[in-house]
Scaffold this active site. Structure first.
Site, PDB file in Angstrom:
ATOM      1  CG  ASP A  17      -1.634  -1.303   1.457  1.00 32.58           C
ATOM      2  OD1 ASP A  17      -1.997  -1.957   0.459  1.00 32.58           O
ATOM      3  OD2 ASP A  17      -1.822  -1.670   2.627  1.00 32.58           O
ATOM      4  CG  ASN A 156     -15.850  -7.545   0.916  1.00 29.36           C
ATOM      5  OD1 ASN A 156     -16.124  -8.197  -0.095  1.00 29.36           O
ATOM      6  ND2 ASN A 156     -15.766  -8.098   2.115  1.00 29.36           N
ATOM      7  CD  GLU A 193      -8.572  -2.772  -1.027  1.00 29.31           C
ATOM      8  OE1 GLU A 193      -9.284  -2.896  -0.012  1.00 29.31           O
ATOM      9  OE2 GLU A 193      -7.576  -3.494  -1.255  1.00 29.31           O
ATOM     10  CG  HIS A 257      -3.172   0.251  -1.812  1.00 31.84           C
ATOM     11  ND1 HIS A 257      -4.190  -0.130  -0.961  1.00 31.84           N
ATOM     12  CD2 HIS A 257      -2.851   1.520  -1.470  1.00 31.84           C
ATOM     13  CE1 HIS A 257      -4.460   0.869  -0.128  1.00 31.84           C
ATOM     14  NE2 HIS A 257      -3.659   1.878  -0.436  1.00 31.84           N
ATOM     15  NE  ARG A 291       0.022  -7.105   0.515  1.00 37.43           N
ATOM     16  CZ  ARG A 291      -1.053  -6.532   1.074  1.00 37.43           C
ATOM     17  NH1 ARG A 291      -2.045  -6.119   0.308  1.00 37.43           N
ATOM     18  NH2 ARG A 291      -1.141  -6.370   2.366  1.00 37.43           N
TER      19      ARG A 291
END
Length: 316
Positions: A17, A156, A193, A257, A291
């Site tokens: 992120d 979600n 998101e 992200h 990640r």
């Protein structure tokens, strides 16, 4: 400074992120989710590549119990009205996936110094799962964009936009601008998101990420005319297919992200994102730490839309 040559990925290992902000002092400021999900770090560098070697400074740590005691996710650092702000999401130790959005503030010239002050929760229309807040200014008005679960519909998280009265407070109405609806947005989880805003060519672009956080994770794109009403859902056009996704040839899986920045001389646009370099994951992908933060130059199509290409392979 010269243009960016080949950026050697990953830029920062085990940082998901990722958010990179280039300030007027010439430094790139970086924050991201850490694998332990227990703190917020900030680091800076004069170059994007140098962020990997920069020393992180802990700005804030989670509590042992109560609000902000679990799963500290997706911090973003912004400079607004002469102060530094970090937006982040946090859950509770007794409800680790029931996130809310919070803010810390720092009045120091250098956000690696001074004291970060908790400024509380950013309140929205509902007390429901919410995360991944970002902010941008357009024509003198500041906006807040975030992901949240609407208690009344299946899914979600959807993306919402609202005006801000200051960096800590939104004013209604909050408007949904996208919800998971295409097949590629609903794999594993129904997720929109991780919004990031890009202004160019008379358009406002909002990239976002969709589906579960494994190799299915990918990016979509919204666009609106810069003169349109950004609080009107009809102003936003949505890509029907992903604009950035897993690429087997380069061994990059689940890219997303993202955030946006520019090269050292300001002449090139840079996409910052996370991805793994392997497909199969044991257990829940959220607990897999690999990640890594990555970066690459992107270009523009003739119609004025961004062309992110494919995620670049790791440096040899």
């Amino acid at each position: 400074m010269p243009k960016v040559g080949t950026l050697n990925n990953p830029i920062v290992e085990q940082r998901a992120d990722p958010w990179v902000y280039k300030h007027t002092d010439g430094f790139y400021y970086f924050t991201a989710s850490v694998p332990e999900y227990d703190r917020i770090e900030v680091r800076r560098s004069a170059t994007i590549q140098g962020l990997g070697e920069a020393e992180p400074v802990v700005a804030w740590r989670k509590y042992e119990e109560g609000p902000m005691s679990a799963n500290i996710w997706a911090p973003e650092i912004h400079y607004m009205d002469g102060k530094w702000y970090i937006y982040y999401a946090a859950a509770r130790a007794d409800a680790i996936f029931d996130h809310r959005m919070y803010v810390i503030e720092n009045e120091s010239k250098n956000p690696l110094e001074g004291h970060w002050i908790e400024k509380g929760q950013v309140k929205t229309d509902w007390e429901s799962f919410s995360l991944d807040a970002t902010s941008f200014e357009h024509k003198g008005q500041r906006y807040y964009v975030w992901a949240q679960r609407d208690p009344k519909i299946v899914g979600n998280s959807n993306l919402y936009i609202a005006k801000m009265v200051n960096p800590l407070t939104i004013e209604g109405p909050q408007i949904m601008i996208t919800k998971p609806e295409y097949d590629w947005e609903t794999i594993g989880f129904l997720v929109n998101e991780g919004a990031a805003v890009l202004k160019r060519n008379g358009k406002i672009f909002i990239s976002y990420s969709a589906s579960a956080t494994d190799y299915n994770y990918c990016m979509g794109l919204l666009s609106a005319d810069e003169n349109s009403n950004l609080l009107d859902p009809a102003s936003w056009e949505k890509s029907e297919t992903p604009v950035f996704q897993t690429n087997e040839e380069t061994s990059q899986y689940g890219p997303g992200h993202n955030s946006f920045t520019v090269s050292e001389d300001g002449s090139q646009d840079i996409l910052i994102y996370h991805a793994r370099n392997y497909r199969e994951i044991e257990g829940d992908p959220l607990w897999d730490p690999n990640r890594h933060t990555r970066a690459q130059v992107f270009t523009w199509n003739e119609d004025g839309t961004p062309n992110f290409g494919v995620p670049a392979e790791d440096a040899k």
